[in-house]
Every structure is written in C-alpha cells, then in structure tokens.
Design a protein around this motif. Structure first.
Motif, PDB file in Angstrom:
ATOM      1  N   PHE A   5       0.849  -1.182   0.000  1.00  0.00           N
ATOM      2  CA  PHE A   5       0.000   0.000   0.000  1.00  0.00           C
ATOM      3  C   PHE A   5       0.887   1.235   0.000  1.00  0.00           C
ATOM      4  CE2 PHE A   5       0.963  -0.715   4.430  1.00  0.00           C
ATOM      5  CZ  PHE A   5       1.119   0.550   4.960  1.00  0.00           C
ATOM      6  N   SER A   6       0.326   2.340  -0.409  1.00  0.00           N
ATOM      7  CA  SER A   6       1.052   3.608  -0.421  1.00  0.00           C
ATOM      8  C   SER A   6       0.878   4.305   0.924  1.00  0.00           C
ATOM      9  CB  SER A   6       0.540   4.506  -1.555  1.00  0.00           C
ATOM     10  OG  SER A   6       1.045   5.818  -1.414  1.00  0.00           O
ATOM     11  N   ALA A   7       1.969   4.503   1.636  1.00  0.00           N
ATOM     12  CA  ALA A   7       1.903   5.165   2.940  1.00  0.00           C
ATOM     13  C   ALA A   7       1.388   6.591   2.796  1.00  0.00           C
ATOM     14  CB  ALA A   7       3.284   5.162   3.599  1.00  0.00           C
ATOM     15  N   MET A 226       3.417   5.846   7.281  1.00  0.00           N
ATOM     16  CA  MET A 226       2.049   6.371   7.321  1.00  0.00           C
ATOM     17  C   MET A 226       1.786   7.075   8.646  1.00  0.00           C
ATOM     18  SD  MET A 226      -1.514   4.234   7.275  1.00  0.00           S
ATOM     19  CE  MET A 226      -1.298   3.805   9.021  1.00  0.00           C
ATOM     20  N   LEU A 227       2.206   6.457   9.746  1.00  0.00           N
ATOM     21  CA  LEU A 227       2.000   7.048  11.067  1.00  0.00           C
ATOM     22  C   LEU A 227       2.692   8.394  11.186  1.00  0.00           C
ATOM     23  CD1 LEU A 227       0.840   6.537  13.944  1.00  0.00           C
ATOM     24  CD2 LEU A 227       3.048   5.503  14.510  1.00  0.00           C
ATOM     25  N   LEU A 228       3.916   8.485  10.690  1.00  0.00           N
ATOM     26  CA  LEU A 228       4.655   9.747  10.757  1.00  0.00           C
ATOM     27  C   LEU A 228       3.985  10.827   9.915  1.00  0.00           C
ATOM     28  CD1 LEU A 228       8.345   8.465  10.578  1.00  0.00           C
ATOM     29  CD2 LEU A 228       7.147   9.381  12.574  1.00  0.00           C
ATOM     30  N   LEU A 229       3.516  10.475   8.732  1.00  0.00           N
ATOM     31  CA  LEU A 229       2.853  11.458   7.869  1.00  0.00           C
ATOM     32  C   LEU A 229       1.549  11.955   8.486  1.00  0.00           C
ATOM     33  CD1 LEU A 229       3.462   9.842   4.359  1.00  0.00           C
ATOM     34  CD2 LEU A 229       4.496  11.935   5.263  1.00  0.00           C
ATOM     35  N   THR A 293     -11.178  11.023  12.584  1.00  0.00           N
ATOM     36  CA  THR A 293     -11.308  10.600  11.184  1.00  0.00           C
ATOM     37  C   THR A 293      -9.958  10.509  10.506  1.00  0.00           C
ATOM     38  OG1 THR A 293     -13.491  11.659  11.076  1.00  0.00           O
ATOM     39  CG2 THR A 293     -12.418  11.129   8.980  1.00  0.00           C
ATOM     40  N   VAL A 294      -9.125  11.508  10.732  1.00  0.00           N
ATOM     41  CA  VAL A 294      -7.796  11.530  10.118  1.00  0.00           C
ATOM     42  C   VAL A 294      -6.939  10.360  10.621  1.00  0.00           C
ATOM     43  CG1 VAL A 294      -5.634  12.842  10.026  1.00  0.00           C
ATOM     44  CG2 VAL A 294      -7.814  13.999   9.664  1.00  0.00           C
ATOM     45  N   CYS A 295      -7.141   9.963  11.877  1.00  0.00           N
ATOM     46  CA  CYS A 295      -6.325   8.899  12.465  1.00  0.00           C
ATOM     47  C   CYS A 295      -6.790   7.501  12.066  1.00  0.00           C
ATOM     48  CB  CYS A 295      -6.315   9.023  13.988  1.00  0.00           C
ATOM     49  SG  CYS A 295      -5.376  10.436  14.613  1.00  0.00           S
TER      50      CYS A 295
END
Length: 316
Positions: A5-7, A226-229, A293-295
């Motif tokens: 998947f794309s992070a 993904m988490l960092l972004l 929602t963002v998380c």
C-alpha cells in the motif's frame, strides 16, 4: 508477492474523506458532542462541588484518626470510581460508532444513508476490540519498561560493587533509558502489527485481533511512514488551533477574571460561562471528530489494499 500500500495515500485518506463527505463529518461531530462530550460533562459536574468542599474542610495538619474526614474521603473515592466507570463507557461507545462510520465510508461506500452511521454487530465487536487494546496497551506499556529498569539496576549494582557508585548511577540511568526506549519501540512495532484488528473486525463482523499479525507481515516500515505522515499533518493543525485558542483566551480571559472569583458553586460557574460552552463544545466536537477521522481512516485504506480477494468480495 505480498500486497503493498502507499503510505502517503493512506496518510491523507482521512483528509480526503472529510473533503468528500463534509455533511457526514458534521453528523459524526454531533455524535461525539451528544455521546461523548455532554455525558462526560454531566458525569464530571456532580463531583466538583463535593470535592472542593472536602478540600476546604481539610485541616492544615490532617488528623489520620478523624473519622468524619475519612468518611468523606471514602465517599469521594466511591463517586470518583463510578465517574471513571461511566467515563470508560462514553469514551468507547461514541468514538467507536464514528470510527465504524469512517470505515464504512471507505470499505462500503454504497451504504451512505444516515451518514454511514449504524449501531450493530460490527460496532459491538469493535467496542470489545477497543477495550482489549486499551487495557492490554496499558499493561504492555508498563511491562515494556520493566526490562529497562532491571537492566539499569543491574548496571548500577555491578559498578557499585567495583567501588564506583557515581559511575554506577550514570551507567544505571543510561542503560535503563536505553532499555526503556528499546522496549517502547518493540511495543510500537507490536501495535503496528495489530493495527488492522479494528478494520478487520468491522469487515468480518466478529472479534479479530491476532489475525492482523499475518495481514501486516512485511508492512511495518510502510505503517511507520504512514504514522509519521499522519502525525505531521496533525501537528500543523495543532499549531494552527493552538494559535486560535490563545487568541480566544486572550479575548475572554479578562472578563472571566472579573466574574469567576465571585462564583461559589458549579451552578454559578455554568451560569457565567454557558455562552462560552455553547460555542466551545460544538467546536471541540468538530475538532475531535476531524482528528479521529484523520487517524482511523488510514487503517481502513490500508486494510482495503491488503485484504485477500475473498475478503474483498465479502466486504463488497
């Protein structure tokens, strides 16, 4: 070859969902306001006056044998325990309903009626998984620190036996910190491997936890990215909101400083600040919903990319 998947795409999927479904996000904000913030406020308010009165009644030199004060403290502990139980419930129910709605918008976009909001088996199982992750996480955070602390003590003892207690203290602190950091990193990795538990539970409508471990095999670095972004985007929002909050406080603080000192009960305080609460609570609910929602939306996006073909057909 395993799926990928794309992070970057996953990290911004929450913001994309907010842009596509602003009315749904507004409805989710109402759920957070009515199902989380207001119940939490109602649970908290009855405790304030008795707590303040108890603090005021405490003598400067407390007497451990004072039966009246002991009874008041025990009664307050009982109230606080009940409040904590109620808070645990409201902190799980409304956010899980909103989380499931965000998952539904990504995984089952055709179910858009009622702003994707439902209360059913999927939501119930997700609440159970959330409770397990919360309790397990609290225990794991404490457990992850134990090896580091033990290593620090061992380092101190070894150096102290050699006669250098100062160096032993330094070594103990350094080794202990390294051990704690390593333990917390291992814990973060474990949580990343379990991060698909909630979207899998939603999609399958049954309790799923360790099944996430197999699905996220080989995906840890992308999940970290993904988490960092996601964290970076929320940091920008936090800075903007912090500036807005400081400006708002600067505008209302002088008036509150004149009126609040005269208040003698929670009812009087509420009477003075209700216009502020009437504006602040809905805005806070919107912010909370946006952050949620963002998380959580990236989790559904990742699951959609990684799930096997037969699960994709079942979720369709």
């Amino acid at each position: 070859m395993g799926k990928k998947f794309s992070a970057a795409s996953a990290a911004v999927s929450g913001w994309a969902l907010i842009g596509r479904r602003p009315l749904s996000v507004a409805a989710w904000s109402a759920v957070i306001l009515l199902g989380l913030f207001l119940p939490a406020l109602l649970l908290f308010l009855p405790v304030i006056d008795p707590f303040v009165e108890m603090i005021r009644a405490m003598p400067q030199t407390p007497d451990a044998q004072d039966p009246e004060m002991t009874a008041r403290i025990m009664a307050m502990q009982g109230q606080l325990s009940l409040m904590n139980i109620g808070m645990m419930a409201v902190q799980v129910v409304a956010p899980t309903i909103v989380m499931a709605a965000a998952f539904r918008a990504v995984l089952r976009p055709e179910e858009g009626r009622k702003f994707f909001l439902r209360v059913g088996a999927a939501e119930g199982w997700m609440m159970l998984v959330s409770l397990v992750l919360t309790f397990g996480g609290n225990i794991a955070i404490f457990a992850a620190m134990i090896p580091g602390v033990l290593l620090g003590l061992i380092g101190f003892v070894v150096m102290a036996i050699g006669g250098d207690t100062e160096a032993g203290a330094v070594v103990g602190v350094v080794v202990g910190l390294i051990g704690v950091i390593v333990g917390e990193i291992a814990l973060l990795w474990a949580f990343l491997r379990l991060s698909m538990a909630l979207p899998m539970t939603f999609a399958e409508r049954r309790f799923m936890l360790f099944e996430s471990w197999a699905l996220t095999k080989g995906q840890s670095l992308r999940l970290v990215g993904m988490l960092l972004l996601v964290g970076l985007t929320l940091l920008v929002v936090q800075i903007v909101l912090g500036v807005v909050a400081v400006v708002a406080m600067a505008l209302v603080a002088p008036g509150l400083a004149k009126t609040l000192p005269a208040a003698r009960s929670v009812a009087e305080v509420l009477r003075l600040i209700w216009p502020i609460l009437a504006v602040a609570l809905p805005l806070a609910a919107i912010v909370q919903t946006v952050v949620l929602t963002v998380c959580v939306t990236p989790l559904a996006s990742v699951y959609r990319s990684l799930k096997p073909a037969d699960e994709a057909e079942a979720a369709a």
